[in-house]
Scaffold this motif. Structure first.
Motif, short mmCIF file in Angstrom:
data_model
loop_
_atom_site.label_atom_id
_atom_site.label_comp_id
_atom_site.label_asym_id
_atom_site.label_seq_id
_atom_site.Cartn_x
_atom_site.Cartn_y
_atom_site.Cartn_z
N ASN A 1 -2.21 22.56 -0.33
CA ASN A 1 -2.36 22.90 -1.75
C ASN A 1 -2.30 21.77 -2.87
O ASN A 1 -2.96 21.84 -3.74
CB ASN A 1 -1.17 24.10 -2.14
CG ASN A 1 -1.32 25.37 -1.40
OD1 ASN A 1 -2.28 25.40 -0.79
ND2 ASN A 1 -0.38 26.05 -1.44
N LEU A 2 -1.93 20.79 -2.63
CA LEU A 2 -1.73 19.58 -3.24
C LEU A 2 -2.84 18.59 -3.56
O LEU A 2 -3.03 17.60 -3.97
CB LEU A 2 -0.32 18.78 -3.17
CG LEU A 2 0.84 19.60 -3.88
CD1 LEU A 2 2.16 18.75 -3.46
CD2 LEU A 2 0.65 19.67 -5.35
N LEU A 3 -3.67 18.64 -2.18
CA LEU A 3 -4.86 17.57 -2.33
C LEU A 3 -5.64 17.46 -3.50
O LEU A 3 -5.72 16.32 -3.77
CB LEU A 3 -5.62 17.88 -0.98
CG LEU A 3 -5.18 17.82 0.46
CD1 LEU A 3 -6.35 18.07 1.56
CD2 LEU A 3 -5.07 16.20 0.51
N GLN B 1 0.74 -1.05 -0.07
CA GLN B 1 0.06 0.06 -0.08
C GLN B 1 0.72 1.34 -0.04
O GLN B 1 1.90 1.21 0.64
CB GLN B 1 -0.88 0.04 1.04
CG GLN B 1 -1.74 1.17 1.28
CD GLN B 1 -2.61 1.46 2.39
OE1 GLN B 1 -2.57 0.53 3.45
NE2 GLN B 1 -3.48 2.21 2.61
N ILE B 2 0.24 2.44 -0.68
CA ILE B 2 1.12 3.57 -0.72
C ILE B 2 0.37 4.60 -0.29
O ILE B 2 -1.01 4.65 -0.66
CB ILE B 2 1.64 4.15 -2.16
CG1 ILE B 2 2.42 2.96 -2.56
CG2 ILE B 2 2.03 5.38 -2.48
CD1 ILE B 2 2.85 2.97 -4.20
N ILE B 3 0.74 5.41 0.78
CA ILE B 3 -0.03 6.41 1.20
C ILE B 3 0.84 7.58 0.94
O ILE B 3 2.19 7.61 0.88
CB ILE B 3 -0.42 6.37 2.70
CG1 ILE B 3 0.95 6.29 3.69
CG2 ILE B 3 -1.55 5.49 2.96
CD1 ILE B 3 0.70 6.20 5.10
N VAL B 4 0.38 8.99 0.86
CA VAL B 4 0.87 10.05 0.53
C VAL B 4 0.51 11.15 1.63
O VAL B 4 -0.87 11.50 2.04
CB VAL B 4 0.45 10.68 -0.89
CG1 VAL B 4 0.96 12.13 -1.03
CG2 VAL B 4 0.83 9.57 -1.91
N ILE B 5 1.56 11.81 2.20
CA ILE B 5 1.46 12.70 3.18
C ILE B 5 1.61 14.08 2.42
O ILE B 5 2.41 14.47 1.87
CB ILE B 5 2.35 12.60 4.29
CG1 ILE B 5 2.48 11.32 4.93
CG2 ILE B 5 2.07 13.96 5.34
CD1 ILE B 5 1.03 11.04 5.69
N SER B 6 0.45 14.93 2.38
CA SER B 6 0.38 16.15 1.15
C SER B 6 0.46 17.42 1.97
O SER B 6 0.08 17.54 3.03
CB SER B 6 -0.96 16.01 0.31
OG SER B 6 -1.03 16.80 -0.42
N HIS B 7 0.87 18.33 1.21
CA HIS B 7 0.80 19.58 1.53
C HIS B 7 -0.71 20.18 1.13
O HIS B 7 -1.31 19.41 0.13
CB HIS B 7 1.79 20.58 0.78
CG HIS B 7 1.68 22.02 0.96
ND1 HIS B 7 0.79 23.03 0.46
CD2 HIS B 7 2.75 22.58 1.70
CE1 HIS B 7 1.07 23.95 1.09
NE2 HIS B 7 2.08 24.00 1.82
#
Length: 193
Positions: free
Chosen positions: A50-52, A42-48
């Protein structure tokens, strides 16, 4: 062994001038170059914030902002958030601006995970690479302590952990794999555009 891949894309990218995760390199955003080279988990992204919308448009399902309690505390906040929101034994943490990493290196790194270490960190050209490294879930209280004590450098965390350091030779890593893109000139100086 359960592993979650964590792409850290929550930084402000001030030196770069625009969000690095969405910057197009060879027709794809930088983060996608990273994503395709991670472990088959599984891949998760921790986002800024503005990038959502960008990540949602690209079909990413597991995209989170840093937990409000730790927001603004750099990569440690991202790792903390990933561990709080997604249960796993190990977390392969990768910066979104390392487009040259290879799946083979990620797999080699994961082979060093065991019950006796808290983190597996590459050593490349004499420098630790904590933003392409594996962290065991038992690191969470140490991360919380670092954030609470305002020790936000990952090197401060590593001092508290049992760390397995793996050299580039042991990983059979290529020379440019750990090159991260901090400013646009990093792409042009290295002939990467």
């Amino acid at each position: 062994m359960s592993v979650v891949n964590v792409i850290l894309a929550g930084g402000a990218s001030r030196r770069f001038g625009e969000p690095k995760a969405s910057y197009l390199y060879q027709g794809k955003p930088l983060y996608e170059h990273v994503k395709k080279q991670l472990l088959n988990e599984q891949i998760i992204v921790i986002s800024h914030p503005n990038l959502l919308p960008f990540f949602k448009e690209r079909g990413e399902q597991a995209v989170w902002l840093d937990d409000e309690q730790v927001r603004g505390n750099g990569p440690l906040a991202g790792i903390y958030t990933a561990m709080q929101k997604q249960e796993a034994e190990w977390y392969l943490v990768t910066a979104c601006d390392m487009p040259f990493i290879r799946k083979e290196t990620a797999e080699a790194l994961s082979s060093y995970c065991n019950e006796h270490v808290d983190a597996v960190v590459p050593l490349v050209q004499g420098r630790l690479q904590p933003l392409f490294a594996l962290y065991h879930r038992r690191c969470l209280p140490f991360i919380q302590t670092c954030i609470k004590e305002n020790q936000l450098a990952i090197k401060d965390l590593l001092k508290k952990l049992s760390v397995c350091v793996v050299t580039e030779d042991e990983l059979k890593a290529e020379a440019n794999e750990f090159h991260n893109i901090n400013k646009r000139s990093d792409l042009t100086e290295n002939g990467m555009i």
